[in-house]
Design a protein around this motif. Structure first.
Motif, PDB file in Angstrom:
ATOM      1  N   VAL A  14      18.412  -3.903   1.772  1.00 60.94           N
ATOM      2  CA  VAL A  14      17.789  -4.985   2.755  1.00 60.94           C
ATOM      3  C   VAL A  14      16.688  -4.755   3.381  1.00 60.94           C
ATOM      4  O   VAL A  14      16.410  -3.411   3.674  1.00 60.94           O
ATOM      5  N   ALA A  15      15.720  -5.472   3.530  1.00 64.01           N
ATOM      6  CA  ALA A  15      14.410  -5.171   3.957  1.00 64.01           C
ATOM      7  C   ALA A  15      13.684  -6.498   4.479  1.00 64.01           C
ATOM      8  O   ALA A  15      14.051  -7.720   4.176  1.00 64.01           O
ATOM      9  N   GLY A  16      12.826  -6.255   5.319  1.00 58.27           N
ATOM     10  CA  GLY A  16      12.059  -7.654   5.509  1.00 58.27           C
ATOM     11  C   GLY A  16      10.486  -7.617   4.658  1.00 58.27           C
ATOM     12  O   GLY A  16      10.137  -6.279   4.265  1.00 58.27           O
ATOM     13  N   VAL A  17      10.066  -8.531   4.042  1.00 62.37           N
ATOM     14  CA  VAL A  17       9.123  -9.014   3.253  1.00 62.37           C
ATOM     15  C   VAL A  17       8.168 -10.085   3.527  1.00 62.37           C
ATOM     16  O   VAL A  17       8.644 -11.176   4.124  1.00 62.37           O
ATOM     17  N   PRO A  18       6.908 -10.131   3.343  1.00 63.36           N
ATOM     18  CA  PRO A  18       6.236 -11.184   3.485  1.00 63.36           C
ATOM     19  C   PRO A  18       6.700 -12.259   2.831  1.00 63.36           C
ATOM     20  O   PRO A  18       7.272 -12.246   1.640  1.00 63.36           O
ATOM     21  N   ALA A  19       6.397 -13.526   3.241  1.00 59.31           N
ATOM     22  CA  ALA A  19       6.595 -14.642   2.468  1.00 59.31           C
ATOM     23  C   ALA A  19       6.136 -14.756   1.262  1.00 59.31           C
ATOM     24  O   ALA A  19       6.475 -15.533   0.254  1.00 59.31           O
ATOM     25  N   ARG A  20       4.739 -14.311   1.314  1.00 58.78           N
ATOM     26  CA  ARG A  20       3.946 -14.392  -0.038  1.00 58.78           C
ATOM     27  C   ARG A  20       3.198 -13.197   0.072  1.00 58.78           C
ATOM     28  O   ARG A  20       2.880 -12.434   1.023  1.00 58.78           O
ATOM     29  N   SER A  21       2.751 -12.864  -1.260  1.00 56.06           N
ATOM     30  CA  SER A  21       1.816 -11.848  -1.610  1.00 56.06           C
ATOM     31  C   SER A  21       0.338 -12.407  -1.115  1.00 56.06           C
ATOM     32  O   SER A  21       0.142 -13.544  -1.381  1.00 56.06           O
ATOM     33  N   PRO A  22      -0.706 -11.524  -0.709  1.00 51.52           N
ATOM     34  CA  PRO A  22      -1.760 -11.832  -0.298  1.00 51.52           C
ATOM     35  C   PRO A  22      -2.758 -12.465  -1.474  1.00 51.52           C
ATOM     36  O   PRO A  22      -2.463 -11.916  -2.536  1.00 51.52           O
ATOM     37  N   ASP A  23      -3.690 -13.331  -1.161  1.00 53.86           N
ATOM     38  CA  ASP A  23      -4.648 -13.611  -2.234  1.00 53.86           C
ATOM     39  C   ASP A  23      -5.501 -12.339  -2.413  1.00 53.86           C
ATOM     40  O   ASP A  23      -5.806 -11.658  -1.608  1.00 53.86           O
ATOM     41  N   VAL A  24      -6.118 -12.246  -3.667  1.00 53.13           N
ATOM     42  CA  VAL A  24      -6.530 -11.081  -4.088  1.00 53.13           C
ATOM     43  C   VAL A  24      -7.964 -11.511  -4.679  1.00 53.13           C
ATOM     44  O   VAL A  24      -8.037 -12.368  -5.526  1.00 53.13           O
ATOM     45  N   LYS A  25      -9.256 -10.947  -3.944  1.00 48.69           N
ATOM     46  CA  LYS A  25     -10.681 -11.064  -4.496  1.00 48.69           C
ATOM     47  C   LYS A  25     -11.137  -9.834  -5.328  1.00 48.69           C
ATOM     48  O   LYS A  25     -11.192  -8.820  -4.467  1.00 48.69           O
ATOM     49  N   GLU A  26     -11.292  -9.771  -6.455  1.00 52.01           N
ATOM     50  CA  GLU A  26     -11.699  -8.599  -6.874  1.00 52.01           C
ATOM     51  C   GLU A  26     -13.269  -8.883  -7.873  1.00 52.01           C
ATOM     52  O   GLU A  26     -13.354  -9.854  -8.316  1.00 52.01           O
ATOM     53  N   GLU A  27     -14.234  -7.979  -7.563  1.00 52.06           N
ATOM     54  CA  GLU A  27     -15.391  -8.049  -8.328  1.00 52.06           C
ATOM     55  C   GLU A  27     -15.441  -7.044  -9.548  1.00 52.06           C
ATOM     56  O   GLU A  27     -15.017  -6.070  -9.496  1.00 52.06           O
ATOM     57  N   ARG A  28     -15.712  -7.481 -10.509  1.00 50.01           N
ATOM     58  CA  ARG A  28     -15.726  -6.688 -11.829  1.00 50.01           C
ATOM     59  C   ARG A  28     -17.513  -6.682 -12.293  1.00 50.01           C
ATOM     60  O   ARG A  28     -18.012  -7.610 -12.686  1.00 50.01           O
ATOM     61  N   LYS A  29     -17.785  -5.295 -12.360  1.00 49.50           N
ATOM     62  CA  LYS A  29     -19.289  -5.104 -12.353  1.00 49.50           C
ATOM     63  C   LYS A  29     -19.399  -5.324 -14.332  1.00 49.50           C
ATOM     64  O   LYS A  29     -18.465  -4.862 -14.968  1.00 49.50           O
ATOM     65  N   GLY A  30     -20.363  -6.194 -14.722  1.00 50.06           N
ATOM     66  CA  GLY A  30     -20.732  -6.225 -16.090  1.00 50.06           C
ATOM     67  C   GLY A  30     -21.959  -5.652 -16.527  1.00 50.06           C
ATOM     68  O   GLY A  30     -22.672  -4.763 -15.937  1.00 50.06           O
ATOM     69  N   PRO A  31     -22.356  -6.057 -17.803  1.00 52.93           N
ATOM     70  CA  PRO A  31     -23.617  -5.350 -18.387  1.00 52.93           C
ATOM     71  C   PRO A  31     -24.793  -6.173 -17.566  1.00 52.93           C
ATOM     72  O   PRO A  31     -25.017  -6.818 -16.654  1.00 52.93           O
ATOM     73  N   ASP A  66       4.503 -16.563  -4.221  1.00 53.65           N
ATOM     74  CA  ASP A  66       5.837 -16.585  -3.530  1.00 53.65           C
ATOM     75  C   ASP A  66       6.601 -15.458  -3.618  1.00 53.65           C
ATOM     76  O   ASP A  66       6.839 -14.837  -4.632  1.00 53.65           O
ATOM     77  N   ALA A  67       7.278 -15.021  -2.670  1.00 57.31           N
ATOM     78  CA  ALA A  67       8.090 -14.072  -2.642  1.00 57.31           C
ATOM     79  C   ALA A  67       9.249 -13.918  -3.389  1.00 57.31           C
ATOM     80  O   ALA A  67       9.647 -12.994  -4.246  1.00 57.31           O
ATOM     81  N   SER A  68       9.755 -14.838  -3.508  1.00 58.54           N
ATOM     82  CA  SER A  68      11.044 -15.322  -4.291  1.00 58.54           C
ATOM     83  C   SER A  68      10.601 -14.990  -5.617  1.00 58.54           C
ATOM     84  O   SER A  68      11.328 -14.456  -6.818  1.00 58.54           O
ATOM     85  N   GLU A  69       9.319 -15.712  -6.257  1.00 57.69           N
ATOM     86  CA  GLU A  69       9.127 -15.348  -7.447  1.00 57.69           C
ATOM     87  C   GLU A  69       8.962 -13.940  -7.801  1.00 57.69           C
ATOM     88  O   GLU A  69       9.375 -13.477  -8.977  1.00 57.69           O
ATOM     89  N   ILE A  70       8.315 -13.201  -6.933  1.00 50.44           N
ATOM     90  CA  ILE A  70       8.091 -11.684  -7.271  1.00 50.44           C
ATOM     91  C   ILE A  70       9.612 -10.867  -7.339  1.00 50.44           C
ATOM     92  O   ILE A  70       9.814 -10.280  -8.288  1.00 50.44           O
ATOM     93  N   ILE A  71      10.363 -11.250  -6.329  1.00 45.90           N
ATOM     94  CA  ILE A  71      11.690 -10.435  -6.047  1.00 45.90           C
ATOM     95  C   ILE A  71      12.592 -10.940  -7.670  1.00 45.90           C
ATOM     96  O   ILE A  71      12.948 -10.231  -7.990  1.00 45.90           O
ATOM     97  N   ALA A  72      12.430 -12.240  -8.124  1.00 51.19           N
ATOM     98  CA  ALA A  72      13.071 -12.542  -9.216  1.00 51.19           C
ATOM     99  C   ALA A  72      12.735 -11.962 -10.654  1.00 51.19           C
ATOM    100  O   ALA A  72      13.367 -11.725 -11.387  1.00 51.19           O
ATOM    101  N   GLU A  73      11.463 -11.311 -10.577  1.00 48.49           N
ATOM    102  CA  GLU A  73      10.948 -10.197 -11.439  1.00 48.49           C
ATOM    103  C   GLU A  73      11.414  -9.073 -11.146  1.00 48.49           C
ATOM    104  O   GLU A  73      11.679  -8.224 -12.263  1.00 48.49           O
ATOM    105  N   ALA A  74      11.123  -8.532 -10.113  1.00 47.76           N
ATOM    106  CA  ALA A  74      11.314  -7.099  -9.785  1.00 47.76           C
ATOM    107  C   ALA A  74      12.764  -6.664  -9.841  1.00 47.76           C
ATOM    108  O   ALA A  74      13.160  -5.450 -10.379  1.00 47.76           O
ATOM    109  N   VAL A  75      13.698  -7.312  -9.406  1.00 48.36           N
ATOM    110  CA  VAL A  75      15.054  -7.122  -9.377  1.00 48.36           C
ATOM    111  C   VAL A  75      15.531  -6.653 -10.765  1.00 48.36           C
ATOM    112  O   VAL A  75      16.296  -5.409 -11.055  1.00 48.36           O
ATOM    113  N   PRO A  76      15.609  -7.679 -11.802  1.00 50.89           N
ATOM    114  CA  PRO A  76      15.956  -7.213 -13.132  1.00 50.89           C
ATOM    115  C   PRO A  76      15.184  -6.032 -13.733  1.00 50.89           C
ATOM    116  O   PRO A  76      15.772  -5.369 -14.490  1.00 50.89           O
TER     117      PRO A  76
END
Length: 256
Positions: free
Chosen positions: A55-72, A117-127
């Motif tokens: 049993v634990a507290g979890v956020p309702a959603r994971s945060p949006d992620v912004k990533e910069e990828r350096k190129g040529p 959504d947290a439910s989507e992540i949990i449904a993958e993580a537990v199995p």
């Protein structure tokens, strides 16, 4: 924070494996959720002869992620640009920004990944956690290939009262738990950890906390000895072991 409640029930877990299994579940599932962007809070685990509980507290959603990828560099060969666009998921180099540094101008891809959504992540993580769970010994049953310490009987997984749907070894997750085999079998539906614990310790005649089970057994043993005029020889190791597989304290209350 949303409340996540997970209960994995199976046939009797050997006494020597229960404590470590509870710690492993808390660590592995907590790490898996954190890796997917869900930082868990107030993690608790409970173990008994037929169940592992998280049993634990979890956020309702994971945060949006912004990533910069350096190129040529600007003006690089077509092959280098094509590889950069393919890796960044760009269809045209114009979708990238240009930045300057001491080496000159180069491309930068801005990658934005929306939260989930947290439910989507949990449904993958537990199995996934269950599939690689480090039991010292495990077994298969029926025609399946899934391995667990003993055959699974049910999986309860609710997030803020709603079932997180997934399947492990042909068992669908739900909101149903079981109590003592004879004194309060159930089934019982639950919506939260508070509801779950009250139901088990009331209608189900199950003491969830191993420390509470030890205390009940210790007090009952002392009472029996006092009544018979005997001295109790305390043995913490034996007490801890008995608390992992005893079914009742004085015959009135189950302590599974």
């Amino acid at each position: 924070m949303s409340e996540l409640l997970l209960e994995i029930m199976c046939e009797e877990i050997p006494a020597r494996m229960q404590v470590k299994a509870g710690a492993d579940l808390a660590r592995m599932l907590g790490d898996a959720l954190a890796k997917a962007g869900l930082t868990v809070d107030n993690v608790r685990s409970f173990t008994g002869p037929r169940r592992l509980v998280f049993v634990a507290g979890v956020p309702a959603r994971s945060p949006d992620v912004k990533e910069e990828r350096k190129g040529p560099r600007v003006g690089a060969p077509e092959q280098a640009l094509a590889g950069f666009m393919r890796g960044a998921g760009l269809s045209d180099i114009s979708q990238a920004e240009t930045r300057s540094d001491k080496k000159g101008e180069h491309y930068v891809a801005i990658l934005e990944k929306p939260g989930r959504d947290a439910s989507e992540i949990i449904a993958e993580a537990v199995p996934a956690v269950m599939a690689k769970f480090p039991w010292p010994k495990s077994m298969k049953w029926g025609d399946g290939t899934f391995r667990w310490v003993r055959p699974l009987t049910s999986i309860l997984c609710v997030l803020d009262g709603k079932v997180v749907p997934f399947e492990v070894a042909d068992i669908d997750s739900g909101n149903i738990t079981q109590g003592h085999r004879r004194m309060g079998r159930g089934p019982f539906s639950v919506t939260s950890f508070k509801d779950y614990r009250q139901t088990l310790e009331g209608k189900g005649h199950v003491i969830l906390d191993a420390c509470a089970r030890k205390d009940i057994i210790s007090k009952a043993a002392k009472a029996v000895c006092d009544k018979a005029g005997l001295a109790l020889v305390e043995d913490e190791g034996l007490l801890a072991e008995v608390a992992t597989h005893s079914k009742a304290d004085t015959g009135k209350r189950a302590i599974l």
